[in-house]
Structures are given as structure tokens and as C-alpha cells.
Design an enzyme around this catalytic site. Structure first.
Site, PDB file in Angstrom:
ATOM      1  CD  GLU A 265      28.959 -11.115 -27.586  1.00 14.21           C
ATOM      2  OE1 GLU A 265      29.876 -10.384 -27.169  1.00 14.21           O
ATOM      3  OE2 GLU A 265      28.296 -10.863 -28.604  1.00 14.21           O
TER       4      GLU A 265
ATOM      5  CG  ASP B  79      25.846 -17.101 -27.200  1.00 15.78           C
ATOM      6  OD1 ASP B  79      25.643 -17.074 -25.967  1.00 15.78           O
ATOM      7  OD2 ASP B  79      25.296 -16.341 -28.008  1.00 15.78           O
TER       8      ASP B  79
ATOM      9  CG  ASP C 159      26.638 -19.534 -31.479  1.00 12.03           C
ATOM     10  OD1 ASP C 159      27.622 -18.937 -30.992  1.00 12.03           O
ATOM     11  OD2 ASP C 159      25.572 -18.963 -31.770  1.00 12.03           O
TER      12      ASP C 159
ATOM     13  CG  ASP D 231      27.692 -15.493 -34.708  1.00  9.05           C
ATOM     14  OD1 ASP D 231      28.505 -15.566 -35.663  1.00  9.05           O
ATOM     15  OD2 ASP D 231      26.529 -15.069 -34.801  1.00  9.05           O
TER      16      ASP D 231
END
Ligand code: 0RA
Length: 650
Positions: free
Chosen positions: A430, A509, A511, A513
Site C-alpha cells: 500500500e 500498515d 493500523d 486504515d
């Protein structure tokens, strides 16, 4: 001389012991594996016996309790395992059922047993793989009890009290020398119980987790009972989609001891979701029952469209009849034959015609009696056929262009040197910046990197031909070397013969998102490249959550437990003060340099890779529709339910 056909008490004991020993020597052969999946298999083996009691008409409730010490209890209100003397083996039938391999079955023949599938190895097999087991039977006015260890009785079958009920209670503790992890997963168990409640209308199933408390001090627990059965199942599956007709169409029927139950609904989406079960077991690869269902749907809708002159110049393929279709097909077959790699496909050929006739009858009447609904469904078929023609053109354009531009590989792809798909991996990363770091950090011999802008992959509302015009999606197809082709029936087939990497690794990531992007990418694979998921080519990378530093010493951590342990250990090694330990929370891949990314997330010797199962992808698809779909209430409920995860980042 004793009759040679009647084994003596001694001989029967030896036979039982040999059976149990075989299970302990090769547990995988009996329960598939000794990981979490195998562990949960034990639970289903016990529950299946209780469900058999329900199918035979004798059990209304099954309770599952997870105890704090990794014991698990299954309680049913069936007839209770018989306790009388077993003529041949000269001991209590209870002991026989619990200790002799494959003896667990009923002695009457007209019940639907799950044997022959993945389950059905018998409760004795669970007993063999448990270092503690206890059976308690309420029957004939008494409570009977016996305990075992590794399948060997530790006590006699004895009456331990009075009872005016009937039923069986099994408690077991999985043997930790056999299973790598003996901690039951609440979610996995509760999801399957919910499914079982839909499949067995009116049966009450409960789960209680004594390891977890609610704020009011009670144990976490749930209760499942479905009055609507499969129709309710379909509604649940389509929770976040917009239905095309008001109520699901419901089919029941019976022919030659085969029972058929089907519920189907059309929604405004473009995907097809058919879930199928044989004797409550999920048949992931479908089989004769699903074929019969599909045949009936095509046949009846085609006839209706032709009779009413709705197709004009369009010639729908069999797939077009199923676009936006969600269905559950459940059959009960006395002696099921399972085929396929994972035995997830029903083989009994007589079932095709039976299901096709049952569904055909009821669907035919439905279409005649509900002309408005019928028109809506057939209009959707026409739309699907039209879109398919447009999609074919778009696809051909894309695929032809690749041929024209030589290698045709996307410019964004940093390919690896090796051309042997078996050793090659591609990281779908990403963001361009993390992509850059990954390019520096990788081993370019076998690791390729392709940066993605995940958000662009929003495939929920796009028409299929739009999807092939999407730059990111074209890149994924060409980089992987797979293409969509049509067979003679007009069905779309994913051609994976030229797949260029045997590991496709999604790296995002760590997290919230990032996890949304993973959901998005998984949904894409689930919908457009499902065979890659089914064949186990898709993985998720696991970047660390923390870096703990104290002076020159450091440690990466992937969860809270590791973090606590590392902080304590590094503090102790330094000056005993936790304050002098630095904790860095990695939110994004961008916070790591190339060396760190390699050593934590990409180096095959040290990284963690999660291999995506079809269940993971299915769940991603559900979550995704919920987050992106039209219907607001389930989305709100979902976000609220998951708010605690979101807090991790707060
Ligand atoms: C053998 C025969 C009968 C019932 C069962 C086994 C039985 C097994 C399990 C395992 C968990 N719960 C169970 N409930 C019943 C038939 C008994 C009869 O004919 O009365």
C-alpha cells in the site's frame, strides 16, 4: 471354547487400545491437523453427535461451555448415550461409544449421520486426543458417569445420582502434547453455532465463555435459535445488500430419503454467493446438490424469459442467471459420498436430479404467481448478460494491449530475477513510499514489489467492465500473469496457468486504515481471483507493532504480550527502570527503513506470514459490503461493535 466371532472382554479391550493408539500416533489422519483447526474439530465432533440426536427428533438444545482451564463442555438434552451392557463386547454401551473407534454411531439406520465427511470419526477419537474426558448421561432416572484419560477409562460406569431428564454431557481437555495450542477461540465456535442454528431451525444453541466477563460480572455468552431457518440465513448473509425481491424464495422437498432445503434471494450486487451443506457440513467445493440447484435456476428463468419474450436479442449464459444471487442449499443425505481435494464436494449423482426437481417445482410456481418479482429477476439477468458482453470487449482490449507492448508488465512493478513461479513472491504494498522502502529492502532474486493505491480498488459498486478499465486492477492481473476467460457456457474462468508467483503477499500498515485496505484487497481477490485464495497463494504480511529499545539492545514486538515482556526484560538488563526503555509504536510501514522492513516483515527466516483461507476472504467480503454497501444500519452496528479495535490507534 468361546465363539470366535465374539471377542472376549480381553480381546475387545486390546482392540480398543490399539484403535486409540492409532489415533494418537497419527492424529492428522483422523482430525485433519493438530493446529487450531484440528482443536476445534474436536468440538464439532462432539457437537455433531448431539446434532444427530436433534436430526433424529430427540434433542432441542445444545449448550457449549468454555472453561478457564481449557476444558470444554457440550450438553445436550437428547436420549442420552445408552448405558446398558453391550452384548458383544461385554461392557457398558457408554464405554464402547467412548472408547471404541467408529462405534459412536447410532444403532438405528434411519438417522442422517455425518459420517463419511470430514467429521464422523466418533467421539472416541476426541477421547483419545484428550488427557481428560468425562461423560455424564441422564437416562432411565439416573445420572451415569465415567472418566477417561487419553481414551482409557479411569473409572467404571457408575450411577452417581438421580435424574428425571435425559441427555448427554461431555467434558474434555485437549492433550497439550498433541495440540500446538489448546486455547479455544470464542469467535470461531460462536460463528459455527450461529450457522448451525440456521441449518437446524428451532434448535437452541448456546455458548458461554467462562474466561471472559461482561461489565456486569456475568460470563460472555450468546444464544442462537432460528425460527426462519435458511430464509433467515440468506437474510443474514445479505444484511448489507439491497434485496431485489421482498422475501427470500424458500424450497423444501423430499425424495428417496434425500431431504432438500433451499433459500434464495436476488440483490442489486453483481456477485454470486451460494453456500451449500450436506448433513450440516459445509461443502465448499459444491457438488451434485449445487449442480442440481444451478440447473433448476437456469432452466426456470430461461423458460420464463423465453415465454414472456424478455430476452429479445440477448442470450444469457448460465452465470448470468446467478448474478446478484445469494442462496443456501442444504441437503440431508443418508449415505453421503464426499469427493475432491479436501473432501468438500458432494458426489452422490442421484442428488442432482432430486434437488433440480424440488427447486424447479417451487421456483416455477413462484414465477407464475409473482409476475412483478419474476420480471425484476429476469431484467437483472438481461443486465448481467449485457454487462458481460461489454466486459468481454473491455477485457479483450486490455489483454490484446499486453501482447502488443512486449512483456506487457506494468511499469510500477519491480520484478524479481527468478522466473520460477514456485520460488517467486510478489508484495502488493500500500502506497508508493512504502513500496520504495520494500524495493530497497527486498531480496531481488525472488521478491517482486508492486505498489498499490488500495483505495482505488473499491469494487463494490462498479460494473464489471469498469473494473477492467481500472489501472490498479489491470496491473494486478498482468503482474500476476492470470487472465479471465470464458468457457463455452459463457462462464468466467480464471486462467492461472501462467501465474508468475506462488506467494502473493499483501503488505499494509499495521493500523486501522491498513486493515481496511487489507479487507479491500482481500475482497477483490475473493470476488475476481477466488481460485488463488482457494489454492492458498494469498498471504498477509505482519509488520511489527512496536520497537522496544534500551541502550544498544532492541526488540520488535507483534502484540501487547510481547511488548510487556520485552519492556520488563530490557529494563531489567539495563537499570531496572521501565522509564529508561523506549517504546516506538509503528503505525506505518513508512516508519521503518529498508533494513528494518526486511528483517521484520520480508525475510523468510524471521517474518510471520498469514496464509489467507477462504473463510478469511469470505469474512473480508462480508465486512467490506457492510462498510461500503448501501445499507446504513448494519454498517453503524459494525463500526460500533468494532470500536474497541479502532481505539488501538487513538
Ligand atoms: C448411541 C445410540 C443412541 C444415542 C447415542 C448413541 C447418543 C450419542 C451422543 C453423543 C452426544 N450426545 C449423544 N446422544 C445420544 C440411541 C439411544 C436410544 O435409542 O435411546
Amino acid at each position: 471354547m468361546s465363539n470366535p466371532n465374539t471377542p472376549s472382554y480381553e480381546a475387545s479391550n486390546i482392540q480398543a487400545l490399539e484403535g486409540l493408539e492409532a489415533v494418537r500416533m497419527r492424529p492428522g489422519m483422523y482430525i485433519g491437523s493438530t493446529d487450531l483447526k484440528g482443536l476445534h474439530h474436536l468440538v464439532w465432533e462432539v457437537v455433531d453427535n448431539s446434532i444427530d440426536e436433534h436430526l433424529a427428533g430427540h434433542c432441542t438444545q445444545i449448550d457449549l461451555i468454555i472453561h478457564p482451564d481449557n476444558k470444554l463442555t457440550v450438553i445436550d438434552d437428547g436420549r442420552g448415550i445408552p448405558v446398558g451392557q453391550h452384548e458383544k463386547l461385554q461392557k457398558s454401551a457408554l464405554e464402547v461409544v467412548m472408547t471404541v473407534l467408529h462405534a459412536g454411531g447410532k444403532f438405528d439406520k434411519d438417522t442422517y449421520k455425518v459420517s463419511g465427511g470430514l467429521h464422523g470419526v466418533g467421539v472416541s477419537c476426541v477421547n483419545a486426543l484428550s488427557d481428560f474426558m468425562k461423560a455424564e448421561v441422564h437416562r432411565e432416572g439416573k445420572i451415569w458417569s465415567q472418566e477417561y484419560s487419553k481414551g482409557i477409562p479411569q473409572t467404571e460406569v457408575a450411577a452417581v445420582g438421580k435424574s428425571d431428564k435425559t441427555g448427554t454431557t461431555i467434558t474434555f481437555h485437549p492433550d497439550p502434547t498433541i495440540f500446538s495450542n489448546i486455547e479455544f477461540k470464542y469467535e470461531a465456535l460462536s460463528n459455527r453455532l450461529k450457522e448451525l442454528s440456521f441449518l437446524n431451525r428451532g434448535l437452541k444453541l448456546t455458548i458461554t465463555d467462562e474466561r471472559q466477563k461482561n461489565t456486569d460480572g456475568t460470563f460472555v455468552s450468546e444464544e442462537f435459535i432460528s425460527e426462519g431457518g435458511l430464509a433467515e440465513f440468506v437474510k443474514y448473509l445479505d444484511e448489507s445488500r439491497t434485496p431485489l425481491i421482498e422475501k427470500p424464495i424458500f424450497v423444501t422437498g423430499k425424495e428417496e430419503h434425500v431431504e432438500v432445503e433451499v433459500a434464495l434471494q436476488y440483490n442489486t450486487s453483481f456477485s454470486e454467493n451460494i453456500y451449500s451443506f450436506v448433513n450440516n457440513i459445509n461443502t465448499r467445493e459444491g457438488g451434485t446438490h449445487v449442480n442440481g440447484f444451478k440447473m433448476a435456476v437456469s432452466r426456470l428463468l430461461k423458460k420464463y424469459g423465453d415465454d414472456n419474450n424478455l430476452f429479445k436479442k440477448i442470450k444469457p449464459s448460465s452465470e448470468d442467471f446467478r448474478e446478484g444471487l445469494t442462496a443456501v442449499v442444504s441437503v440431508k443425505v443418508p449415505e453421503p459420498q464426499f469427493k475432491g481435494q479436501t473432501k468438500g464436494e458432494l458426489g452422490n449423482s442421484e442428488v442432482t436430479g432430486i434437488v433440480s426437481r424440488c427447486v424447479g417445482d417451487i421456483l416455477g410456481h413462484y414465477l407464475e404467481e409473482n409476475p412483478r418479482e419474476a420480471k425484476r429477476i429476469v431484467d437483472k439477468v438481461v443486465l448481467a448478460a449485457t454487462a458481460r458482453q461489454a466486459a468481454r470487449k473491455a477485457r479483450e482490449m486490455v489483454q490484446r494491449k499486453n501482447v502488443l507492448t512486449g512483456s506487457g508488465l506494468p511499469g510500477k512493478l519491480a520484478d524479481c530475477a527468478s522466473k520460477d513461479p514456485k520460488e517467486c513472491e510478489i508484495y502488493l504494498v500500500e502506497g508508493d513510499s512504502a513500496g520504495g522502502t520494500a524495493k530497497q529492502g527486498r531480496d531481488r532474486h525472488f521478491q517482486a514489489i508492486m505498489p498499490l493505491r488500495g483505495k482505488i480498488l473499491n469494487v463494490e459498486k462498479a460494473l464489471e467492465h469498469k473494473i477492467y478499465e481500472n489501472e490498479e486492477i489491470k496491473n494486478i492481473f498482468t503482474a500476476l500473469g492470470v487472465s479471465i476467460e470464458e468457457n463455452n457456457e459463457g462462464e468466467r474462468i480464471l486462467n492461472t496457468q501462467k501465474l508468475r508467483y506462488h506467494k502473493v503477499i499483501i503488505m499494509c500498515d499495521a493500523d486501522v486504515d491498513g486493515s481496511h485496505i487489507v479487507t479491500l484487497i482481500l475482497t477483490f481477490f475473493f470476488r475476481f481471483m477466488r481460485p488463488l485464495v482457494e489454492q492458498g497463494y494469498i498471504y498477509i504480511a505482519a509488520p511489527p507493532l512496536y520497537l522496544i529499545k534500551a541502550g544498544k539492545k532492541f526488540q520488535y514486538c507483534w502484540n501487547e504480550e510481547e511488548r510487556k515482556e520485552a519492556v520488563a526484560r530490557l529494563a531489567k538488563a539495563k537499570d531496572g527502570k521501565e522509564g529508561s526503555v523506549k517504546i516506538q509504536r509503528y503505525k506505518g510501514l513508512g516508519e521503518m527503513n529498508a533494513g528494518q522492513l526486511w528483517e521484520t516483515t520480508m525475510d523468510p527466516d524471521t517474518r510471520f506470514l498469514h496464509r489467507v483461507s477462504i473463510e478469511d476472504a469470505l469474512e473480508a467480503d462480508r465486512i467490506f459490503s457492510m462498510l461500503m454497501g448501501d445499507e446504513v444500519p448494519p454498517r453503524r452496528a459494525f463500526i460500533e461493535k468494532n470500536a474497541r479495535y479502532a481505539n488501538v490507534d487513538a
